[in-house]
Write an enzyme that holds these catalytic residues in place. Structure first.
Site, PDB file in Angstrom:
ATOM      1  CG  ASP A 118      -2.187  36.659  68.401  1.00  0.00           C
ATOM      2  OD1 ASP A 118      -2.908  37.594  67.997  1.00  0.00           O
ATOM      3  OD2 ASP A 118      -1.946  35.656  67.724  1.00  0.00           O
ATOM      4  CG  HIS A 119      -3.116  42.831  67.798  1.00  0.00           C
ATOM      5  ND1 HIS A 119      -2.260  42.362  66.844  1.00  0.00           N
ATOM      6  CD2 HIS A 119      -4.134  43.416  67.123  1.00  0.00           C
ATOM      7  CE1 HIS A 119      -2.727  42.658  65.650  1.00  0.00           C
ATOM      8  NE2 HIS A 119      -3.870  43.300  65.782  1.00  0.00           N
ATOM      9  CD  GLU A 121      -3.698  43.051  57.168  1.00  0.00           C
ATOM     10  OE1 GLU A 121      -3.466  44.085  57.815  1.00  0.00           O
ATOM     11  OE2 GLU A 121      -2.844  42.193  56.930  1.00  0.00           O
ATOM     12  CG  HIS A 157      -2.959  37.839  64.105  1.00  0.00           C
ATOM     13  ND1 HIS A 157      -2.474  38.015  65.372  1.00  0.00           N
ATOM     14  CD2 HIS A 157      -2.413  38.839  63.362  1.00  0.00           C
ATOM     15  CE1 HIS A 157      -1.678  39.081  65.389  1.00  0.00           C
ATOM     16  NE2 HIS A 157      -1.624  39.590  64.187  1.00  0.00           N
TER      17      HIS A 157
HETATM   18  C1  BG6 Z   1      -0.168  42.554  62.712  1.00  0.00           C
HETATM   19  C2  BG6 Z   1       0.562  42.260  61.444  1.00  0.00           C
HETATM   20  O1  BG6 Z   1       0.155  41.601  63.690  1.00  0.00           O
HETATM   21  O2  BG6 Z   1      -1.561  42.534  62.479  1.00  0.00           O
HETATM   22  C3  BG6 Z   1       0.169  43.254  60.354  1.00  0.00           C
HETATM   23  O3  BG6 Z   1       1.965  42.320  61.663  1.00  0.00           O
HETATM   24  C4  BG6 Z   1      -1.324  43.305  60.206  1.00  0.00           C
HETATM   25  O4  BG6 Z   1       0.778  42.918  59.114  1.00  0.00           O
HETATM   26  C5  BG6 Z   1      -1.999  43.501  61.553  1.00  0.00           C
HETATM   27  O5  BG6 Z   1      -1.635  44.377  59.327  1.00  0.00           O
HETATM   28  C6  BG6 Z   1      -3.500  43.381  61.440  1.00  0.00           C
HETATM   29  O6  BG6 Z   1      -4.078  43.741  62.658  1.00  0.00           O
HETATM   30  P1  BG6 Z   1      -5.536  44.340  62.733  1.00  0.00           P
HETATM   31  O7  BG6 Z   1      -5.787  44.526  64.197  1.00  0.00           O
HETATM   32  O8  BG6 Z   1      -5.506  45.621  61.967  1.00  0.00           O
HETATM   33  O9  BG6 Z   1      -6.431  43.329  62.096  1.00  0.00           O
END
Ligand code: BG6
Length: 526
Positions: free
Chosen positions: A214-215, A253, A277
């Site tokens: 989960d990044h 976003e 997330h």
């Molecule tokens: C991803 C989602 O896991 O996270 C995307 O699939 C989303 O839809 C993205 O835009 C958001 O990541 P970050 O790092 O830009 O907040």
């Protein structure tokens, strides 16, 4: 490196010289390995994985014996893959201020690119991969170590792992130390499918080989929630129902669905952001202090935290959540289309692009404190934050007219962009009168530290190569998160709840405002 070294690779200063953070002052450089990327011609590989590998090489954290092997259905060939990866690295360099490609790092990686074309379900693909890996062990010094990265559509995760098993590529080759498999999200579509997938993976792999990514956990400021809470004496005593009135967590976003409609139509905001997330950020916010920063210590506490989240009853899904979809609107000086007008979206799609919800965390620390979570696409800006709003003082010794500009105390953890922390409190307005007004005290990462924070994928790829699973999701965490999401999925399926509309460029539908107004509160406008 000992897998029990934890999330904060190197303590920055004495503030972390606490038993909780013991054993973290370790230099982080990976052993030789073949990094095998399934789904190599895809977007994630070019946008995130390759730039992250290049950055690690540039920081000297990859061994010269690192090879990058792409696997995909499109036949690129070794040379085509190398060209594509070069473009990815150039594009990423171009995104950084003054960014140029580090040619020395590129030269280190360049020799190790290989590409294997073929179907994910076809054993022949894996036989060819096996031969390529053997050659690399012999000629490039990858030493029998493997990191398989599954960046494919989720529908083939299980097939890839089973074929790896059938081809004998699910363990280190002769002389190797490790064979790990990183799995991208989403992990399952609901509780049942996640359990099934887990079962299928465990037919081939041991749990300690599986790295569910989960990044968000790789983001420095997400990890800083732990440092803030557990390296300081001043925050933890007020971090509970005794002082906290409510908590808001926002993942907003400004982008729309872009060219990912194929994926997003099947996912929606609940599966795409909330189940992973948002709930991960919630878990770090509410968890108890772990005894140490070991992977087990941290993950046990996160599981307990998620376990304490009260699952919504079907009638509460209707009253405590708001599901919405963006219409056209005006955003960033542009006229942007609504979700239904986006390429690849069904004209009658019911997919939600916004979700707001009220949750309870039913334990000693948090009983009675509402947690308001929201996420959405096409909101006015990209911002992720956790805001704790504190209870009012029991008695205000000022006349009401003196305190009209006094809001509640708040602590806001700004996760992105503009990473930092804001504390809001009341101060006397200078002058003869005794008026009190809310002011802010700001800490900004950019101003306080000169070091550049590694990107989330840099952090996580290196952790996976080092065998540190702290920032990856354990199987019981996945289950807990689906347990929380499940009643929403079920209620929406039973009583088709149409998403309400909101205009692109606004903070979501009025229904979400009403959710908080009913509790006498308002959403923050970050
Ligand atoms: C991803 C989602 O896991 O996270 C995307 O699939 C989303 O839809 C993205 O835009 C958001 O990541 P970050 O790092 O830009 O907040």
């Amino acid at each position: 490196m000992d897998a029990s070294a934890g999330v904060l690779g190197r303590p920055a200063d004495d503030a972390l010289a606490h038993p909780l953070f013991e054993g973290l002052g370790v230099d982080r450089a990976a052993s030789p390995a073949a990094v095998v990327i399934f789904g190599a011609s895809g977007d994630l590989t070019s946008r995130k994985l390759m730039p992250a590998l290049q950055a690690l090489a540039s920081r000297g954290q990859l061994s010269p014996g690192t090879a990058i092997v792409g696997v995909g259905r499109t036949d690129l060939g070794d040379e085509g893959f190398r060209r594509q990866m070069r473009q990815a690295v150039e594009a990423a360099g171009g995104r950084r201020p003054g960014g140029k490609v580090d040619e020395q790092a590129w030269a280190q990686l360049e020799e190790g690119f290989r590409y294997v074309a073929g179907g994910y379900d076809d054993l022949a693909t894996y036989k060819r991969l096996g031969e390529v890996l053997e050659d690399l062990d012999r000629d490039h010094g990858t030493a029998g170590n493997r990191l398989h990265y599954l960046s494919t559509p989720p529908g083939v995760f299980s097939a890839v792992v089973h074929q790896l098993g059938a081809a004998g590529l699910h363990h280190p080759a002769r002389g190797g130390q490790f064979c790990r498999v990183v799995i991208e999200k989403p992990f399952g579509r609901d509780l049942d499918s996640a359990r099934r997938l887990d079962h299928e993976l465990h037919e081939v792999l041991e749990e300690d080989q599986i790295y569910r990514i989960d990044h968000y956990l790789g983001k420095e400021t997400v990890q800083n929630v732990l440092a803030l809470r557990f390296a300081n004496t001043i925050f933890e005593p007020v971090w509970s129902r005794q002082y906290v009135d409510s908590v808001q967590i926002t993942v907003a976003e400004s982008e729309g669905v872009g060219h990912r409609a194929g994926f997003y139509e099947q996912a929606g905001a609940l599966r795409d952001i909330v189940q992973n997330h948002l709930l991960q950020v919630l878990a770090l916010t509410v968890m108890e202090p772990p005894a140490s920063m070991s992977p087990t210590g941290i993950r046990n506490e996160k599981v307990k935290a998620l376990d304490a989240v009260d699952v919504l009853e079907p009638h509460e899904v209707l009253s405590d959540t708001v599901r919405a979809q963006y219409g056209g609107g005006w955003l960033g000086g542009e006229d942007v289309p609504g979700y239904l007008e986006e390429d690849g979206v069904a004209p009658d799609s019911r997919t939600e692009t916004y979700l707001a919800m009220r949750l309870r965390v039913d334990n000693w620390r948090w009983a009675g404190v509402p947690f308001y979570l929201r996420t959405g696409k096409r909101l006015p800006k990209r911002v992720t934050e956790v805001a704790l709003e504190f209870s009012r003082v029991p008695h205000l010794p000022f006349a009401p007219t003196q305190a009209v500009q006094l809001g509640p105390n708040a602590l806001v953890l700004r996760i992105q962009p503009d990473e930092g922390i804001t504390l809001r409190f009341g101060a006397k307005v200078p002058g003869q009168a005794f008026d009190v007004r809310t002011v802010s005290m700001d800490f900004s990462y950019g101003a306080a530290f000169l070091e550049e924070a590694p990107e989330a994928y840099e952090r996580l790829l290196l952790d996976a190569l080092l065998g540190d699973p702290t920032l990856f999701i354990r199987t019981d965490e996945v289950e807990q998160a689906w347990r929380i999401a499940q009643p929403l999925l079920e209620t929406w399926a039973e009583k088709p709840v149409l998403p309400v509309p909101y205009e692109a460029g606004t903070w979501g539908p009025v229904e979400a405002d009403r959710l908080l107004e009913a509790d006498g509160r308002r959403w923050r406008q970050p």
